[in-house]
Design a protein around this motif. Structure first.
Motif, PDB file in Angstrom:
ATOM      1  N   LEU A 218       0.912  -1.351  -0.344  1.00  0.00           N
ATOM      2  CA  LEU A 218       0.025  -0.400   0.031  1.00  0.00           C
ATOM      3  C   LEU A 218       1.053   1.418   0.118  1.00  0.00           C
ATOM      4  O   LEU A 218       0.155   2.196  -0.257  1.00  0.00           O
ATOM      5  CB  LEU A 218      -1.102   0.128   1.205  1.00  0.00           C
ATOM      6  CG  LEU A 218      -1.975  -1.137   1.136  1.00  0.00           C
ATOM      7  CD1 LEU A 218      -2.486  -0.612   2.651  1.00  0.00           C
ATOM      8  CD2 LEU A 218      -2.846  -0.615   0.496  1.00  0.00           C
ATOM      9  N   ILE A 219       2.049   1.532   0.271  1.00  0.00           N
ATOM     10  CA  ILE A 219       3.091   2.195   0.839  1.00  0.00           C
ATOM     11  C   ILE A 219       4.155   2.666  -0.559  1.00  0.00           C
ATOM     12  O   ILE A 219       4.979   1.584  -0.416  1.00  0.00           O
ATOM     13  CB  ILE A 219       3.699   2.464   1.950  1.00  0.00           C
ATOM     14  CG1 ILE A 219       2.729   2.106   2.815  1.00  0.00           C
ATOM     15  CG2 ILE A 219       4.561   3.489   2.136  1.00  0.00           C
ATOM     16  CD1 ILE A 219       3.217   1.889   4.726  1.00  0.00           C
ATOM     17  N   PRO A 220       4.032   3.749  -1.354  1.00  0.00           N
ATOM     18  CA  PRO A 220       4.501   3.649  -1.961  1.00  0.00           C
ATOM     19  C   PRO A 220       6.325   3.713  -1.840  1.00  0.00           C
ATOM     20  O   PRO A 220       6.722   4.557  -1.431  1.00  0.00           O
ATOM     21  CB  PRO A 220       4.281   4.709  -3.000  1.00  0.00           C
ATOM     22  CG  PRO A 220       3.707   5.265  -2.482  1.00  0.00           C
ATOM     23  CD  PRO A 220       2.809   4.773  -0.962  1.00  0.00           C
ATOM     24  N   GLU A 221       7.195   3.254  -2.254  1.00  0.00           N
ATOM     25  CA  GLU A 221       8.933   3.881  -2.152  1.00  0.00           C
ATOM     26  C   GLU A 221       8.470   5.357  -2.285  1.00  0.00           C
ATOM     27  O   GLU A 221       8.441   5.746  -3.452  1.00  0.00           O
ATOM     28  CB  GLU A 221      10.152   2.309  -3.384  1.00  0.00           C
ATOM     29  CG  GLU A 221      11.103   2.963  -2.823  1.00  0.00           C
ATOM     30  CD  GLU A 221      12.301   2.338  -3.687  1.00  0.00           C
ATOM     31  OE1 GLU A 221      13.176   1.842  -3.471  1.00  0.00           O
ATOM     32  OE2 GLU A 221      11.537   1.721  -4.544  1.00  0.00           O
ATOM     33  N   GLY A 222      10.101   6.205  -1.607  1.00  0.00           N
ATOM     34  CA  GLY A 222       9.982   6.990  -1.244  1.00  0.00           C
ATOM     35  C   GLY A 222       9.333   8.143  -0.551  1.00  0.00           C
ATOM     36  O   GLY A 222       9.581   8.859  -0.073  1.00  0.00           O
ATOM     37  N   ALA A 223       7.994   7.458  -0.307  1.00  0.00           N
ATOM     38  CA  ALA A 223       6.722   8.425   0.790  1.00  0.00           C
ATOM     39  C   ALA A 223       7.208   8.290   2.006  1.00  0.00           C
ATOM     40  O   ALA A 223       8.074   7.912   2.679  1.00  0.00           O
ATOM     41  CB  ALA A 223       5.363   7.213   0.231  1.00  0.00           C
ATOM     42  N   SER A 224       6.764   9.920   2.370  1.00  0.00           N
ATOM     43  CA  SER A 224       7.256  10.193   4.447  1.00  0.00           C
ATOM     44  C   SER A 224       6.463   9.069   4.616  1.00  0.00           C
ATOM     45  O   SER A 224       4.836   9.515   4.797  1.00  0.00           O
ATOM     46  CB  SER A 224       6.926  11.185   4.104  1.00  0.00           C
ATOM     47  OG  SER A 224       5.598  12.232   3.938  1.00  0.00           O
ATOM     48  N   GLU A 244      13.509   1.440   8.995  1.00  0.00           N
ATOM     49  CA  GLU A 244      14.898   1.315   9.035  1.00  0.00           C
ATOM     50  C   GLU A 244      14.692   1.147   7.745  1.00  0.00           C
ATOM     51  O   GLU A 244      14.377   1.261   7.030  1.00  0.00           O
ATOM     52  CB  GLU A 244      14.916  -0.385  10.122  1.00  0.00           C
ATOM     53  CG  GLU A 244      14.898  -0.364  10.865  1.00  0.00           C
ATOM     54  CD  GLU A 244      15.487  -1.324  12.173  1.00  0.00           C
ATOM     55  OE1 GLU A 244      15.601  -3.007  10.999  1.00  0.00           O
ATOM     56  OE2 GLU A 244      15.043  -1.708  12.942  1.00  0.00           O
ATOM     57  N   GLY A 245      15.604   1.310   7.305  1.00  0.00           N
ATOM     58  CA  GLY A 245      16.292   1.110   6.085  1.00  0.00           C
ATOM     59  C   GLY A 245      15.871   2.527   5.175  1.00  0.00           C
ATOM     60  O   GLY A 245      15.387   4.002   5.628  1.00  0.00           O
ATOM     61  N   ASP A 246      16.307   2.347   3.893  1.00  0.00           N
ATOM     62  CA  ASP A 246      16.496   3.770   3.335  1.00  0.00           C
ATOM     63  C   ASP A 246      14.657   3.737   1.755  1.00  0.00           C
ATOM     64  O   ASP A 246      14.936   4.508   0.951  1.00  0.00           O
ATOM     65  CB  ASP A 246      17.338   4.055   2.212  1.00  0.00           C
ATOM     66  CG  ASP A 246      17.576   2.973   1.508  1.00  0.00           C
ATOM     67  OD1 ASP A 246      17.513   2.116   1.313  1.00  0.00           O
ATOM     68  OD2 ASP A 246      19.070   3.605   0.828  1.00  0.00           O
ATOM     69  N   ARG A 247      14.023   2.552   2.544  1.00  0.00           N
ATOM     70  CA  ARG A 247      13.309   2.568   0.795  1.00  0.00           C
ATOM     71  C   ARG A 247      11.974   3.887   1.451  1.00  0.00           C
ATOM     72  O   ARG A 247      10.941   4.370   0.870  1.00  0.00           O
ATOM     73  CB  ARG A 247      12.025   1.553   1.697  1.00  0.00           C
ATOM     74  CG  ARG A 247      11.128   0.900   0.857  1.00  0.00           C
ATOM     75  CD  ARG A 247      10.532  -0.482   0.867  1.00  0.00           C
ATOM     76  NE  ARG A 247       9.138  -0.126  -0.266  1.00  0.00           N
ATOM     77  CZ  ARG A 247       8.823  -0.637  -1.204  1.00  0.00           C
ATOM     78  NH1 ARG A 247      10.232  -1.429  -2.088  1.00  0.00           N
ATOM     79  NH2 ARG A 247       7.980  -1.250  -2.058  1.00  0.00           N
ATOM     80  N   TYR A 248      12.338   4.228   2.748  1.00  0.00           N
ATOM     81  CA  TYR A 248      10.549   5.205   3.438  1.00  0.00           C
ATOM     82  C   TYR A 248      11.850   6.054   3.757  1.00  0.00           C
ATOM     83  O   TYR A 248      12.737   6.238   4.285  1.00  0.00           O
ATOM     84  CB  TYR A 248       9.461   4.338   3.926  1.00  0.00           C
ATOM     85  CG  TYR A 248       8.926   3.695   3.583  1.00  0.00           C
ATOM     86  CD1 TYR A 248       7.865   3.578   2.440  1.00  0.00           C
ATOM     87  CD2 TYR A 248       9.395   2.347   3.941  1.00  0.00           C
ATOM     88  CE1 TYR A 248       7.634   2.556   1.941  1.00  0.00           C
ATOM     89  CE2 TYR A 248       8.792   1.088   3.286  1.00  0.00           C
ATOM     90  CZ  TYR A 248       7.512   0.877   2.054  1.00  0.00           C
ATOM     91  OH  TYR A 248       6.834   0.469   1.945  1.00  0.00           O
ATOM     92  N   GLN A 249      11.521   7.960   3.973  1.00  0.00           N
ATOM     93  CA  GLN A 249      11.256   9.015   4.612  1.00  0.00           C
ATOM     94  C   GLN A 249      10.349   8.049   5.981  1.00  0.00           C
ATOM     95  O   GLN A 249      10.046   8.613   6.207  1.00  0.00           O
ATOM     96  CB  GLN A 249      10.888  10.254   4.039  1.00  0.00           C
ATOM     97  CG  GLN A 249      11.441  10.433   2.976  1.00  0.00           C
ATOM     98  CD  GLN A 249      10.558  11.545   2.607  1.00  0.00           C
ATOM     99  OE1 GLN A 249      10.744  12.418   2.188  1.00  0.00           O
ATOM    100  NE2 GLN A 249      10.393  11.181   0.557  1.00  0.00           N
ATOM    101  N   ASN A 254      13.539   9.773  12.495  1.00  0.00           N
ATOM    102  CA  ASN A 254      13.732  11.839  11.792  1.00  0.00           C
ATOM    103  C   ASN A 254      13.846  12.274  13.298  1.00  0.00           C
ATOM    104  O   ASN A 254      15.095  13.218  13.032  1.00  0.00           O
ATOM    105  CB  ASN A 254      13.642  11.879  10.443  1.00  0.00           C
ATOM    106  CG  ASN A 254      14.083  11.169   9.212  1.00  0.00           C
ATOM    107  OD1 ASN A 254      15.632  10.311   9.126  1.00  0.00           O
ATOM    108  ND2 ASN A 254      13.267  11.623   8.198  1.00  0.00           N
ATOM    109  N   VAL A 255      12.383  12.027  13.464  1.00  0.00           N
ATOM    110  CA  VAL A 255      12.106  13.698  14.843  1.00  0.00           C
ATOM    111  C   VAL A 255      12.955  12.874  15.779  1.00  0.00           C
ATOM    112  O   VAL A 255      13.332  13.723  16.665  1.00  0.00           O
ATOM    113  CB  VAL A 255      10.970  13.732  14.935  1.00  0.00           C
ATOM    114  CG1 VAL A 255      10.274  13.959  13.593  1.00  0.00           C
ATOM    115  CG2 VAL A 255      10.056  12.380  15.601  1.00  0.00           C
ATOM    116  N   LEU A 256      13.457  11.755  15.974  1.00  0.00           N
ATOM    117  CA  LEU A 256      14.117  11.582  17.475  1.00  0.00           C
ATOM    118  C   LEU A 256      15.741  11.995  17.504  1.00  0.00           C
ATOM    119  O   LEU A 256      15.653  12.398  18.434  1.00  0.00           O
ATOM    120  CB  LEU A 256      14.054   9.572  17.407  1.00  0.00           C
ATOM    121  CG  LEU A 256      12.823   9.107  18.022  1.00  0.00           C
ATOM    122  CD1 LEU A 256      13.404   7.582  17.904  1.00  0.00           C
ATOM    123  CD2 LEU A 256      12.574   9.705  18.965  1.00  0.00           C
TER     124      LEU A 256
END
Length: 378
Positions: A218-224, A244-249, A254-256
């Protein structure tokens, strides 16, 4: 060691063993995990499973208890041998259980224990479960529900129409006040239909593994992506996939790393308006409403409409008849479990400071509910 100290140690260890049985019976896996040292081990070769550390003991126990229709454990005093700040012992168990797939039985077992004195008191360093006798003859009784009246040693079931909570074999699953048990297939179908009528996209999936695969689709690659704090996401592995990983933002990751004092406004905007918000809920009603409880409120804006897309993964035990029962589930079931988890992990209690009720989704295709046939999370 003086006699008084030895007596006090024995009493505390016996109380620890009693607390273990109570936590198991109450399906309070966070409390049960906290009875072990941080590196404690729970081994059950007959199952077979081995959980190392409080995290595995909690999540592994959740997976096991999701398979129960009912489970009763009676513990009997055994031996305790003290050796300074460590001790060993044995505790004796009689257990009866029925699984959701219909298997049932009775067994007698022994826990072989190692204990360690800690600043928090005596804890299990290791529990090894050894089954001594098993009888898999199908149990003829049933888990009691609100329509069962006790009369001495027997039970008289109400002679009115059969309860929706009763399974085809006469067992009771998902009784209205059993907030930890998955409900019947009929009720799940009713919830899905109601959610769809209210504008949500609703899918009924077999288990957490299916939900994990579906979320990836359901979630496209690169989505936040912002993930709400959720035992369901953690136990299913969905949180790990998204953070984890770099598939998504991964917004939570990030906010941690951001300074809350100087970057609070940016944090607020990031968590409120992600491309996709993924979380669970505290309850879902058979009339098609979602109930979400929060201590800080940080995940509520995304749920309410800030996120472009929202996905909620919901275990079958979270289905309730109506809103009033949903609120009772929050206070009587979800909050105590979350409070115990927060105390164990953060050293401070939780609270229901904010509640959000989603009665409908006015924007077609925005909100998706993945309802599971199994129980998972709080």
């Amino acid at each position: 060691m003086n006699d008084f100290q030895e007596i006090a140690d024995r009493v505390e260890i016996e109380a620890l063993r009693g607390e273990f049985t109570d936590a198991a019976m109450m399906r309070d896996r966070a409390r049960l995990a906290a009875l072990f040292t941080p590196d404690g081990v729970l081994r059950m070769p007959n199952v077979p499973v081995e959980f190392v550390g409080r995290g595995e003991i909690r999540t592994g126990g959740e997976r096991l208890q999701a398979q129960w229709d009912f489970f009763v454990q009676n513990s009997h005093p055994g031996t305790i041998r003290l050796d300074g700040d460590t001790a060993t012992g044995r505790a004796y168990m009689q257990e009866i259980a029925r699984m959701l797939d219909g298997r049932s039985g009775l067994n007698f077992a022994v826990y072989h224990d190692s204990y360690r004195r800690t600043p928090e008191g005596w804890k299990f360093a290791e529990r090894v479960y050894e089954v001594r006798y098993v009888d898999t003859t199908p149990l003829r009784g049933s888990a009691s529900g609100p329509d069962v009246q006790s009369h001495g040693f027997g039970e008289v079931r109400d002679a009115g129409p059969a309860s929706e909570a009763a399974g085809t074999d006469g067992s009771v699953t998902g009784a209205p006040d059993d907030f930890g048990a998955p409900v019947s297939a009929e009720r799940l179908d009713r919830v899905v239909a109601a959610l769809r009528a209210n504008g949500f996209t609703a899918e009924l999936l077999d288990d957490a593994a299916a939900a994990r695969a579906r979320v990836k689709e359901l979630i496209p690659e690169g989505a936040s992506v912002f993930t709400g704090a959720s035992e369901t996401l953690g136990l299913s592995g969905i949180a790990q996939d998204l953070e984890e990983g770099d598939r998504y933002q991964a917004i939570r990751r990030n906010v941690l790393g951001m300074d809350r004092a100087t970057e609070f406004d940016r944090i607020r905007r990031l968590v409120a308006t992600p491309d996709v918000f993924v979380a669970s809920v505290a309850a879902v009603t058979e009339t098609g409403s979602l109930v979400i409880a929060s201590g800080s409120g940080s995940q509520l804006p995304a749920s309410a409409g800030g996120a472009a897309k929202a996905i909620w993964v919901v275990g079958a035990q979270k289905v309730v008849p109506d809103l009033s029962t949903a609120l009772r589930r929050v206070e009587e079931h979800a909050l105590p479990l979350e409070n115990a988890r927060a105390q164990a992990v953060y050293g401070q209690p939780s609270a229901v400071n904010r509640l959000l009720v989603l009665n409908a989704e006015p924007q077609s295709g925005r909100g998706t509910v993945l309802l599971l046939r199994e129980a998972i999370g709080f």
